[in-house]
Enzyme design. Structure first.
Site, PDB file in Angstrom:
ATOM      1  N   LYS A  86      59.576 -20.063  33.985  1.00 11.02           N
ATOM      2  CA  LYS A  86      58.584 -21.022  34.498  1.00 11.02           C
ATOM      3  C   LYS A  86      57.361 -21.023  33.611  1.00 11.02           C
ATOM      4  O   LYS A  86      57.075 -20.044  32.896  1.00 11.02           O
ATOM      5  CB  LYS A  86      58.187 -20.710  35.940  1.00 11.02           C
ATOM      6  CG  LYS A  86      57.536 -19.334  36.196  1.00 11.02           C
ATOM      7  CD  LYS A  86      56.061 -19.265  35.907  1.00 11.02           C
ATOM      8  CE  LYS A  86      55.494 -17.862  36.094  1.00 11.02           C
ATOM      9  NZ  LYS A  86      54.181 -17.640  35.482  1.00 11.02           N
ATOM     10  N   MET A 129      56.169 -15.788  31.733  1.00 15.08           N
ATOM     11  CA  MET A 129      57.127 -16.853  32.071  1.00 15.08           C
ATOM     12  C   MET A 129      58.123 -16.421  33.146  1.00 15.08           C
ATOM     13  O   MET A 129      59.139 -17.099  33.361  1.00 15.08           O
ATOM     14  CB  MET A 129      57.856 -17.303  30.814  1.00 15.08           C
ATOM     15  CG  MET A 129      56.896 -17.901  29.793  1.00 15.08           C
ATOM     16  SD  MET A 129      57.790 -18.657  28.464  1.00 15.08           S
ATOM     17  CE  MET A 129      58.521 -20.038  29.312  1.00 15.08           C
ATOM     18  N   ASP A 142      56.671 -14.301  41.992  1.00 15.26           N
ATOM     19  CA  ASP A 142      57.274 -15.457  41.316  1.00 15.26           C
ATOM     20  C   ASP A 142      58.770 -15.608  41.595  1.00 15.26           C
ATOM     21  O   ASP A 142      59.381 -16.577  41.144  1.00 15.26           O
ATOM     22  CB  ASP A 142      57.091 -15.328  39.785  1.00 15.26           C
ATOM     23  CG  ASP A 142      55.631 -15.401  39.370  1.00 15.26           C
ATOM     24  OD1 ASP A 142      54.812 -15.932  40.147  1.00 15.26           O
ATOM     25  OD2 ASP A 142      55.320 -14.932  38.261  1.00 15.26           O
TER      26      ASP A 142
HETATM   27  O1  C5P Z   1      54.175  -9.917  42.600  1.00 11.63           O
HETATM   28  P1  C5P Z   1      54.263  -9.277  41.274  1.00 11.63           P
HETATM   29  O2  C5P Z   1      54.996  -7.955  41.338  1.00 11.63           O
HETATM   30  O3  C5P Z   1      54.827 -10.167  40.223  1.00 11.63           O
HETATM   31  O4  C5P Z   1      52.779  -8.967  40.818  1.00 11.63           O
HETATM   32  C1  C5P Z   1      52.484  -8.088  39.761  1.00 11.63           C
HETATM   33  C2  C5P Z   1      51.000  -7.751  39.794  1.00 11.63           C
HETATM   34  O5  C5P Z   1      50.221  -8.899  39.442  1.00 11.63           O
HETATM   35  C3  C5P Z   1      50.462  -7.318  41.133  1.00 11.63           C
HETATM   36  O6  C5P Z   1      50.639  -5.937  41.342  1.00 11.63           O
HETATM   37  C4  C5P Z   1      48.987  -7.690  41.021  1.00 11.63           C
HETATM   38  O7  C5P Z   1      48.290  -6.725  40.255  1.00 11.63           O
HETATM   39  C5  C5P Z   1      49.020  -8.956  40.181  1.00 11.63           C
HETATM   40  N1  C5P Z   1      49.014 -10.176  41.010  1.00 11.63           N
HETATM   41  C6  C5P Z   1      47.842 -10.533  41.676  1.00 11.63           C
HETATM   42  N2  C5P Z   1      47.836 -11.662  42.446  1.00 11.63           N
HETATM   43  C7  C5P Z   1      48.922 -12.460  42.551  1.00 11.63           C
HETATM   44  C8  C5P Z   1      50.116 -12.124  41.868  1.00 11.63           C
HETATM   45  C9  C5P Z   1      50.123 -10.959  41.103  1.00 11.63           C
HETATM   46  O8  C5P Z   1      46.836  -9.837  41.596  1.00 11.63           O
HETATM   47  N3  C5P Z   1      48.869 -13.563  43.284  1.00 11.63           N
END
Ligand code: C5P
Length: 314
Positions: A15, A109, A146
């Site tokens: 993405k 991505m 994501d």
């Molecule tokens: O959800 P995911 O594991 O992909 O997120 C990785 C990191 O990115 C989270 O631990 C956080 O630090 C940051 N993040 C955030 N706010 C979001 C998505 C991700 O702060 N909406």
């Protein structure tokens, strides 16, 4: 069918974020976001085959060489997806996952999220757990912000931490993009932290979709879309990787209709009018020395789906 020989392959897209508005940090460490996701034609393939235990290997598409920098233990997001599904559906079987990686690692991505979405769909087919798309989406949201979009594909608005999705009403047809890849990975938490640091002491706006974005998508006009691309994480990505500024500048100088750092970066997405313009821009980016490694893609494309229903029937 002999279930010992079952094998399925699922393809899931990368993405880019056409817009990413970032609100204040929440108590759980995530940030409230409003983003417009757009699935593009750069795909991860995950092949799942029957096995007694759980394993994963991650290979490049052409030479079939192992990809460095992606864990192949229980922390791999595809393995976590298989484990989560097995746990929720009381599945006793194992699975051998083989990922063909085309999406840059730590490139903003959602390559790892695509692996997780593909692994969910693949294992659901392999183990015949028969979950609905909604049930798969709930598991996806537990795996990462994501991952639900990797299942859905197309163009969609993401809210919450990005996991709550509404498909965007967009005119049919496709957009052409040039992606400038970087060999310096950026960590998503580090980019969010840098964003907080840069904005410290300043009022933070409620995140929303930029004015004109939905109108541009409904019109299907790439020029209108190019004018409204926006990413609140872009200053933070550029602060951590100052070379990105030059990449952004050169792309616009050589005729891109718009540019945006994708997600937490460092991949930069340039919107161009057509395939010919995409070729021209790729050459210009390489010739200027701003970005050697570029990929031409189109969007929107479908979310995670089976490409090889079931093989090796006896
Ligand atoms: O959800 P995911 O594991 O992909 O997120 C990785 C990191 O990115 C989270 O631990 C956080 O630090 C940051 N993040 C955030 N706010 C979001 C998505 C991700 O702060 N909406």
């Amino acid at each position: 069918m002999n279930s010992g020989d079952a094998r399925v392959t699922v393809r899931a897209p990368a993405k880019i974020n056409l817009s990413l508005a970032v609100g204040s940090p929440r108590d759980d460490g995530y940030h409230e976001v409003v983003t417009v996701f757009h699935a593009v034609s750069l795909f991860e393939d995950v092949e799942a085959s029957s096995a007694d235990d759980l394993s994963v290997e991650v290979m490049t598409p052409s030479a079939g060489v192992r990809v460095e920098g992606v864990p192949v233990d229980a922390s791999n997001l595809a393995v976590r997806a298989a484990e989560l599904l097995a746990d929720r559906c009381d599945v006793d079987a194992g699975v051998r996952l083989r990922i063909t990686k085309r999406v840059p690692v730590a490139g903003g991505m959602a390559g790892g999220s695509a692996d997780a979405a593909a692994a969910l769909v693949a294992c659901d087919a392999l183990w015949r757990t028969g979950l609905s798309r909604d049930e798969l989406r709930e598991l996806a949201a537990e795996l990462g912000s994501d991952v639900p979009f990797s299942l859905l594909g197309g163009t969609a608005i993401g809210t919450g931490r990005g996991e709550q999705l509404t498909p965007a009403l967009a005119r049919g047809g496709e957009y052409h993009w040039v992606l400038a890849l970087s060999d310096e990975p950026l960590s998503t938490p580090a980019v969010y932290a840098e964003c907080d640091r840069l904005r410290a002491g300043r009022p933070i706006r409620e995140p929303d979709v930029p004015d004109g974005m939905m109108r541009a998508l409904r019109s299907g006009d790439p020029e209108a879309l190019g004018a409204v691309l926006r990413n609140d994480l872009q200053p933070a990505a550029c602060s951590l990787l100052p070379d990105l500024e030059q990449v952004l500048e050169v792309g616009l100088e050589y005729g891109a209709l718009g540019s945006v750092v994708s997600g937490s970066g460092p991949t930069v997405a340039f919107l161009v009018r057509d395939n010919e313009a995409a070729l021209d821009l790729s050459v210009a980016l390489a010739a200027s020395g701003a970005a050697q490694d570029t990929v031409r893609v189109t969007g929107p494309v479908h979310g995670a789906r089976l490409v090889e229903p079931v093989a090796l029937e006896r």
